[in-house]
Scaffold this motif. Structure first.
Motif, PDB file in Angstrom:
ATOM      1  N   TRP A 247      14.498   9.876   4.791  1.00  0.00           N
ATOM      2  CA  TRP A 247      13.531   8.739   4.210  1.00  0.00           C
ATOM      3  C   TRP A 247      12.422   9.694   3.735  1.00  0.00           C
ATOM      4  CZ3 TRP A 247      15.697   3.786   2.159  1.00  0.00           C
ATOM      5  CH2 TRP A 247      16.762   3.886   3.130  1.00  0.00           C
ATOM      6  N   ALA A 249       7.979   8.465   2.694  1.00  0.00           N
ATOM      7  CA  ALA A 249       7.412   7.914   2.026  1.00  0.00           C
ATOM      8  C   ALA A 249       5.551   8.402   2.302  1.00  0.00           C
ATOM      9  CB  ALA A 249       7.008   6.331   2.746  1.00  0.00           C
ATOM     10  N   ARG A 285      15.043   9.048   0.332  1.00  0.00           N
ATOM     11  CA  ARG A 285      15.743   7.785  -0.437  1.00  0.00           C
ATOM     12  C   ARG A 285      13.279   7.317   0.431  1.00  0.00           C
ATOM     13  NH1 ARG A 285      20.490   5.426   1.534  1.00  0.00           N
ATOM     14  NH2 ARG A 285      21.538   6.896   2.011  1.00  0.00           N
ATOM     15  N   VAL A 286      13.377   7.104  -1.642  1.00  0.00           N
ATOM     16  CA  VAL A 286      11.664   7.210  -1.264  1.00  0.00           C
ATOM     17  C   VAL A 286      11.073   5.622  -0.939  1.00  0.00           C
ATOM     18  CG1 VAL A 286       8.945   6.994  -2.147  1.00  0.00           C
ATOM     19  CG2 VAL A 286      11.011   9.297  -2.558  1.00  0.00           C
ATOM     20  N   PHE A 287      10.359   5.568  -0.112  1.00  0.00           N
ATOM     21  CA  PHE A 287      10.473   3.661  -0.288  1.00  0.00           C
ATOM     22  C   PHE A 287       8.731   3.565   0.444  1.00  0.00           C
ATOM     23  CE2 PHE A 287      10.838   6.230   4.560  1.00  0.00           C
ATOM     24  CZ  PHE A 287       8.867   5.265   5.404  1.00  0.00           C
ATOM     25  N   ASN A 307       8.954  -1.585   6.418  1.00  0.00           N
ATOM     26  CA  ASN A 307      10.155  -0.822   5.843  1.00  0.00           C
ATOM     27  C   ASN A 307      10.917   0.347   6.440  1.00  0.00           C
ATOM     28  OD1 ASN A 307      11.020  -1.603   3.076  1.00  0.00           O
ATOM     29  ND2 ASN A 307       9.032  -0.287   2.215  1.00  0.00           N
ATOM     30  N   THR A 320      12.097  -1.996   0.687  1.00  0.00           N
ATOM     31  CA  THR A 320      10.901  -2.014  -0.938  1.00  0.00           C
ATOM     32  C   THR A 320      11.030  -0.169  -0.798  1.00  0.00           C
ATOM     33  OG1 THR A 320       9.432  -1.809   0.407  1.00  0.00           O
ATOM     34  CG2 THR A 320      10.605  -4.153  -0.725  1.00  0.00           C
ATOM     35  N   HIS A 321      11.391  -0.546  -2.682  1.00  0.00           N
ATOM     36  CA  HIS A 321      11.014   1.522  -2.855  1.00  0.00           C
ATOM     37  C   HIS A 321       9.825   1.244  -3.456  1.00  0.00           C
ATOM     38  CE1 HIS A 321      14.897   2.560  -1.605  1.00  0.00           C
ATOM     39  NE2 HIS A 321      15.463   1.121  -1.766  1.00  0.00           N
TER      40      HIS A 321
END
Length: 322
Positions: A247, A249, A285-287, A307, A320-321
């Protein structure tokens, strides 16, 4: 619209190049000009049995006793700041898996019950995190544990000598290589103690994302979250060679966005860490992380903290993305 967009692009490119030039200059100049800090006396780390549910209480007690002795030695040395930090860690409310008060210091602290946790998060810090600044790192771990609740344990792992923000090590992988070996050992010890059932997540901040990337292939974890990353030293998530979900962010006000995500050769040393983990090219996986800054990913009430807690608890559909 096209003209204004091109202008912003050119300005953004100039800004990023300027920031990168400043960082390289800082990396080469600051280490030569900064005064060395006097050594802070402290006892060697306690000799401990292998980590297990049975040895946890004794481990916590031994490390608190070590912190209490470090407090006395730092106070006698006249270092009030370090003495204050050591005294806080000696409190019965702190559950220390490891403690070393020498030099910049190292500490591994647990929030929650490792023996019964169904989910475990290991937080890996970035630059300028030492015993003297540990309180802010600890606050983030505590905020995450409050968000995840009693089913999870959170581990604040200050298990390597983090680089200074303005220093050569912050732009190269040298400290990350050392940190990754320690992180691999810690995750292996943790797995041996808790068994295969609890889900383990690595939550990695800033330069800590470089550490996690180096440890990813060997660490037995389910999730790796990269926040505020300068890059990880690889071109894409697949190059981490991990079975974990990866992930990424970045907060809307994080200055790391203005640092070029490139690698360049400077006098035979790779400087910079390459592809931006939140870019499509990286494949993470960008959140969503909200509008916070570089130090705000674990702030109570933040989008990023919510998140991260969902990732730790395995609530993937609720993440949530961006």
């Amino acid at each position: 619209m096209g003209v204004r967009g091109s202008g912003r692009s050119r300005y953004g490119g100039r800004l990023r190049r300027a920031v990168f030039a400043v960082l390289i200059t800082g990396a080469l100049v600051v280490p030569l000009s900064a005064a060395a800090r006097p050594r802070i006396p402290a006892p060697p780390p306690a000799k401990l049995p292998p980590l297990s549910a049975v040895t946890l209480a004794g481990t916590y007690e031994a490390n608190r006793a070590d912190a209490a002795e470090a407090f006395r030695m730092a106070a006698a040395h006249g270092d009030r700041g370090r003495a204050t930090a050591d005294r806080a860690l000696a409190s019965p409310s702190h559950h220390l898996l490891a403690f070393d008060g020498r030099g910049p210091g190292r500490v591994t602290e647990v929030f929650g019950d490792l023996a019964t946790a169904r989910h475990i998060a290991v937080l890996v810090p970035g630059s300028d995190t030492t015993l003297d600044t540990y309180a802010r790192f600890r606050a983030g771990a505590l905020a995450l544990h409050r968000r995840t609740g009693p089913r999870a344990a959170v581990v604040a792992w200050l298990g390597y000598d983090t680089p200074r923000m303005l220093g050569t090590a912050a732009l190269t992988a040298s400290r990350a290589e050392q940190g990754a070996r320690g992180l691999e050992r810690f995750v292996a010890e943790l797995r041996a103690a808790v068994g295969p059932l609890p889900g383990v997540s690595l939550l990695c901040h800033s330069y800590g994302t470089v550490v996690c990337a180096r440890a990813a292939a060997a660490a037995d974890v389910q999730d790796i979250a990269l926040v505020g990353s300068p890059g990880t030293g690889v071109d894409c998530a697949a190059d981490l060679h991990t079975r974990a979900r990866v992930w990424a962010a970045r907060g809307g006000d994080d200055w790391i966005a203005d640092v070029p995500h490139v690698r360049v050769d400077v006098f035979g040393t790779d400087v910079g860490f390459g592809t931006d983990p939140v870019s499509p090219a990286y494949g993470a996986r960008v959140f969503a992380a909200g509008g916070g800054g570089h130090s705000g990913y674990f702030a109570p009430g933040s989008v990023s903290l919510a998140n991260l807690a969902r990732i730790v608890l395995g609530r993937m559909p609720e993440v949530t993305h961006a």
